[in-house]
Write a protein that holds these residues in place. Sequence first.
Motif, PDB file in Angstrom:
ATOM      1  N   PHE A  77      28.327  35.224  60.323  1.00 15.72           N
ATOM      2  CA  PHE A  77      28.251  35.874  61.641  1.00 15.72           C
ATOM      3  C   PHE A  77      27.479  35.018  62.659  1.00 15.72           C
ATOM      4  O   PHE A  77      27.690  35.151  63.862  1.00 15.72           O
ATOM      5  N   ASN A  78      26.579  34.131  62.175  1.00 15.62           N
ATOM      6  CA  ASN A  78      25.981  33.131  63.079  1.00 15.62           C
ATOM      7  C   ASN A  78      27.073  32.184  63.580  1.00 15.62           C
ATOM      8  O   ASN A  78      27.105  31.815  64.750  1.00 15.62           O
ATOM      9  N   GLN A  79      27.938  31.765  62.648  1.00 10.76           N
ATOM     10  CA  GLN A  79      29.023  30.851  63.033  1.00 10.76           C
ATOM     11  C   GLN A  79      29.972  31.545  63.998  1.00 10.76           C
ATOM     12  O   GLN A  79      30.491  30.923  64.926  1.00 10.76           O
ATOM     13  N   LEU A  80      30.206  32.846  63.801  1.00  9.38           N
ATOM     14  CA  LEU A  80      31.048  33.602  64.736  1.00  9.38           C
ATOM     15  C   LEU A  80      30.415  33.605  66.125  1.00  9.38           C
ATOM     16  O   LEU A  80      31.111  33.433  67.136  1.00  9.38           O
ATOM     17  N   GLN A  93      38.232  28.778  62.443  1.00 12.57           N
ATOM     18  CA  GLN A  93      37.166  27.942  63.007  1.00 12.57           C
ATOM     19  C   GLN A  93      35.767  28.386  62.594  1.00 12.57           C
ATOM     20  O   GLN A  93      34.865  27.580  62.502  1.00 12.57           O
ATOM     21  N   TRP A  94      35.600  29.698  62.380  1.00  9.33           N
ATOM     22  CA  TRP A  94      34.227  30.145  62.077  1.00  9.33           C
ATOM     23  C   TRP A  94      34.059  30.678  60.653  1.00  9.33           C
ATOM     24  O   TRP A  94      32.946  30.722  60.143  1.00  9.33           O
ATOM     25  N   ARG A 103      28.439  31.341  67.450  1.00 12.06           N
ATOM     26  CA  ARG A 103      28.627  30.016  68.069  1.00 12.06           C
ATOM     27  C   ARG A 103      30.082  29.837  68.510  1.00 12.06           C
ATOM     28  O   ARG A 103      30.353  29.289  69.565  1.00 12.06           O
ATOM     29  N   HIS A 104      31.008  30.351  67.709  1.00 17.05           N
ATOM     30  CA  HIS A 104      32.432  30.260  68.056  1.00 17.05           C
ATOM     31  C   HIS A 104      32.715  31.024  69.359  1.00 17.05           C
ATOM     32  O   HIS A 104      33.423  30.533  70.250  1.00 17.05           O
ATOM     33  N   LEU A 105      32.128  32.232  69.483  1.00 18.35           N
ATOM     34  CA  LEU A 105      32.370  33.053  70.682  1.00 18.35           C
ATOM     35  C   LEU A 105      31.749  32.408  71.935  1.00 18.35           C
ATOM     36  O   LEU A 105      32.255  32.593  73.046  1.00 18.35           O
ATOM     37  N   ALA A 106      30.661  31.677  71.750  1.00 13.41           N
ATOM     38  CA  ALA A 106      29.964  31.059  72.890  1.00 13.41           C
ATOM     39  C   ALA A 106      30.700  29.835  73.417  1.00 13.41           C
ATOM     40  O   ALA A 106      30.470  29.405  74.549  1.00 13.41           O
ATOM     41  N   ARG A 107      31.578  29.251  72.587  1.00 13.59           N
ATOM     42  CA  ARG A 107      32.274  28.013  73.013  1.00 13.59           C
ATOM     43  C   ARG A 107      33.319  28.268  74.070  1.00 13.59           C
ATOM     44  O   ARG A 107      33.938  29.335  74.084  1.00 13.59           O
TER      45      ARG A 107
END
Lengths: 151, 159
Positions: free
Chosen positions: A142-145, A35-36, A147-151
């Motif tokens: 790592f920005n995408q990671l 996903q990320w 956002r993934h962790l915040a979902r």
Amino acid sequence: MQRSVSHATFVIERAYKATPAKVFAAFADPKSKAQWFVGPDNWEKSDHKLDFRVGGKESVSGGPPGGVVHYYNATIWDIVEGERIITSYEMHLNKTRISVSVGTTEIKSSGAGSKLIYTEQGAFLDGYDDAGERERGTQELFNQLERHLAR
Amino acid sequence: MTNTNHGTFFIERRYDASPQRVFAAWSDADSKRAWHVEGKGWELHSYELDFREGGRESGSFRFLDGVKVFGEETTFSNETIYDEIIPNERLIFTYSMSRNGKRFSVSLATVEFKGDGAGTRLMFTEHAAFFEGADGLQMREQGWQELLGKLDAFLAKSA
């Protein structure tokens, strides 16, 4: 052809609100990582494949529609559950190998969240890529990671 | 608790042999074994080389002074994958090392072969991640200095 190798190391440190176990799972679980760990939204992408064990492989490719295809092929060398992952990977642009790197991901607990330390040691080949560009691309992942962790 | 250190070293050497001959000492299993694998103070358990991109090399060695140095019977082993092979020009491989089955380093090595008059200039660069139980950068560099010296002796003998 004139061959050349440019050697470089860069380190990225990020703080995440998620626990080390959750951050580690985003690397270890193939569904989460797919996903990320991807290129920009408008890119055409292959399936992401991940066999998360020492000696296992990971691969994904993608690129702008009709443009150059970026191939990522990795081997996992070391796993310490919740703490460390070491992989080597090579990047190809179409059929040209542009780099071979070792990446160490360390995850440490920090307050209620985690600190991620990523160290990449790379050989950048024949003038196709450099450490600065690779570091910018990795920051974006790592920005995408995050956002993934915040979902 | 993990503890990881990173480092890089670079070694340059000149050999009185053509790039073709120096490269062959890495690509041919019998030659590689002669200068890289066999050594005083070590007993060889196993050695295999599959020299092609994506191919593997592995070795396992008993360190005869293990009890004296580490307080126990000691076997070192390594696992290598060849990432890139450009005959007579460049070799890139990734390898890990273990002591008694416990992995302690992962490295990326680049070997460049450049013609230099009638000889060859070899440039060896290693990027390493050392962790629990590791030898560290200085000993690793010293180990490769010795190996690349043995390569010189091997090339002189087989000339």
